[in-house]
Design a protein around this motif. Structure first.
Motif, PDB file in Angstrom:
ATOM      1  N   HIS A  16      30.352 -67.279 -97.050  1.00 21.00           N
ATOM      2  CA  HIS A  16      30.609 -68.236 -95.965  1.00 21.00           C
ATOM      3  C   HIS A  16      29.674 -67.936 -94.798  1.00 21.00           C
ATOM      4  O   HIS A  16      28.952 -66.933 -94.803  1.00 21.00           O
ATOM      5  N   LEU A  17      29.715 -68.821 -93.830  1.00 23.16           N
ATOM      6  CA  LEU A  17      28.766 -68.723 -92.723  1.00 23.16           C
ATOM      7  C   LEU A  17      28.933 -67.422 -91.932  1.00 23.16           C
ATOM      8  O   LEU A  17      27.964 -66.894 -91.391  1.00 23.16           O
ATOM      9  N   VAL A 207      33.276 -72.381 -93.599  1.00 25.75           N
ATOM     10  CA  VAL A 207      32.064 -73.079 -94.041  1.00 25.75           C
ATOM     11  C   VAL A 207      31.426 -72.285 -95.167  1.00 25.75           C
ATOM     12  O   VAL A 207      30.814 -71.242 -94.944  1.00 25.75           O
ATOM     13  N   ASP A 211      28.965 -75.265-100.298  1.00 22.50           N
ATOM     14  CA  ASP A 211      29.683 -76.536-100.200  1.00 22.50           C
ATOM     15  C   ASP A 211      28.705 -77.705-100.193  1.00 22.50           C
ATOM     16  O   ASP A 211      27.577 -77.577 -99.718  1.00 22.50           O
ATOM     17  N   SER A 216      30.757 -79.701 -95.562  1.00 19.42           N
ATOM     18  CA  SER A 216      30.615 -78.828 -94.383  1.00 19.42           C
ATOM     19  C   SER A 216      30.392 -79.633 -93.109  1.00 19.42           C
ATOM     20  O   SER A 216      30.879 -79.253 -92.041  1.00 19.42           O
ATOM     21  N   LYS A 219      33.678 -80.412 -91.830  1.00 19.24           N
ATOM     22  CA  LYS A 219      34.347 -79.248 -91.235  1.00 19.24           C
ATOM     23  C   LYS A 219      33.864 -79.013 -89.799  1.00 19.24           C
ATOM     24  O   LYS A 219      34.653 -78.704 -88.912  1.00 19.24           O
ATOM     25  N   PHE A 220      32.559 -79.167 -89.582  1.00 23.40           N
ATOM     26  CA  PHE A 220      32.050 -78.994 -88.215  1.00 23.40           C
ATOM     27  C   PHE A 220      32.571 -80.090 -87.301  1.00 23.40           C
ATOM     28  O   PHE A 220      32.983 -79.828 -86.175  1.00 23.40           O
ATOM     29  N   ALA A 276      26.570 -79.581 -86.933  1.00 26.37           N
ATOM     30  CA  ALA A 276      26.681 -79.994 -88.336  1.00 26.37           C
ATOM     31  C   ALA A 276      25.297 -80.296 -88.902  1.00 26.37           C
ATOM     32  O   ALA A 276      24.959 -79.891 -90.020  1.00 26.37           O
TER      33      ALA A 276
END
Ligand code: TYM
Length: 332
Positions: A16-17, A207, A211, A216, A219-220, A276
């Motif tokens: 993930h990020l 994130v 994905d 994503s 999500k942002f 994003a």
């Protein structure tokens, strides 16, 4: 050259990020200036149940992601932990030098075992930080690039390494955590009080690097912020906005101040949309490279085999010295 060492768990799906900004990005930078050892820690992964086929796949996926993020086998030693049996060997020695109370104070263990209950928690999860200490001490690492959540494990490594040195003579190098303040802790987009974590109850705020772009982006855009209107870095009053500013800054190289100026007089919407887009632009070529690496597992395995051979040269030397200092009879 100082030596750095770090590890990352293979996870089904992807990193993930938080993994990338908190750790892997620093690995890529440090391989230019340091003697670097990076590994996929599959032995750590089995502290919780793993499906065998999935573990094998996620180990390759982890290696492919590291390579795609810029970890370069020509500039560092990249390997899989279980390919170097000395990790398990030194872990046993360190288990015998670690106090039960000391291991019991590890907050990550306390959190995870509280969730799973004593019957659902393996002894391996309890000694997980001891294996990590062995990982680090085997290579005489000076610095360990990690996120904030690993600081306590590096402290334990120092304590146990110091204990070995005082009992058996100066042998092991005591490492320091290398933690970049700005990205030490990336927060969950839906719950900016919690760190972004692979074991979050819901992944709506996590994130994943692999994905789909639209997943994503969503999500942002739906990141939790506050009811205010000003784009300003203030982790206490505005944790959600501050997290987005941290991510924006890390991915663009712009300072937080510059970003605040850019969004002066605007609401949160444009900030979310732009983060994003910036993430999407960064991640698209990354994902392409990962898929290319996964297309050629033989090449991937060859890179990892070469890394393991280099790692073993160092690890076997340390292990022999450790056994000797402790008084193990050498095989004739
Ligand atoms: P792991 O696999 O959980 O995480 C890999 C790295 O990502 C960092 N990280 C974060 N950084 C910032 N914000 C976040 N939300 C975030 N989430 C994760 C972690 O701090 C870590 O650096 N125990 C280690 C693996 C390990 C290791 C080692 C590390 C095994 N042996 C030896 C260093 C040296 C772990 O589980 O990381």
């Amino acid at each position: 050259r100082l030596r750095v060492l770090s590890g990352i768990q293979p996870t089904a799906g992807s990193f993930h990020l938080g993994n990338y900004l908190g750790a892997v990005r620093q690995w890529v930078a440090l391989q230019e200036t340091h003697d670097a050892f990076y590994m996929v820690v599959d032995l750590h992964a089995i502290t919780i149940p793993q499906d065998p086929a999935e573990l094998r796949a996620s180990t390759r996926l982890a290696a492919a992601q590291l390579l795609s993020a810029g970890v370069d086998p020509a500039r560092c030693t990249l390997f899989v932990q279980s390919h170097v049996p000395e990790h398990s060997q030194l872990a046993w020695v360190m288990n015998c030098l670690t106090r039960f109370g000391e291991a019991s104070r590890m907050t990550q263990f306390k959190d995870k075992s509280a969730k799973q209950g004593a019957e659902g928690t393996s002894v391996g999860l309890f000694t997980y930080p001891v294996l990590q200490a062995a990982d680090i001490l085997l290579y005489h690492a000076n610095q360990v690039p990690v996120g904030e959540d690993q600081r306590q494990h590096v402290e334990l490594t120092r304590d146990v390494g110091q204990r070995f040195n005082s009992q058996f003579g100066d042998t092991l190098t005591l490492p320091e955590a290398y933690i970049l303040k700005e990205t030490a802790k990336i927060y969950d987009l839906q719950d900016p009080a919690a760190k972004m974590s692979k074991s979050a109850a819901s992944d709506k705020g996590v994130v994943w690097l692999m994905d789909e772009a639209k997943v994503s982006a969503k999500k942002f855009r739906s990141a939790v912020t506050d009811t205010g209107t000003e784009v300003r870095y203030d982790p206490v009053a505005k944790p959600g906005v501050s997290n987005l500013l941290t991510i924006y800054s890390a991915l663009t190289g712009l300072s937080v101040g510059e970003i605040e100026e850019k969004f002066a007089g605007q609401l949160y919407g444009p900030l979310k949309t732009e983060v994003a887009e910036i993430f999407a632009d960064w991640v698209a070529p990354f994902r392409t490279r990962v898929l290319e690496f996964l297309d050629d597992p033989a090449q991937l395995d060859a890179i990892l085999a070469e890394g393991a051979a280099k790692a073993r040269e160092v690890a076997s030397g340390t292990m022999a010295t450790v056994y000797d200092r402790m008084g193990f009879l050498a095989p004739a």
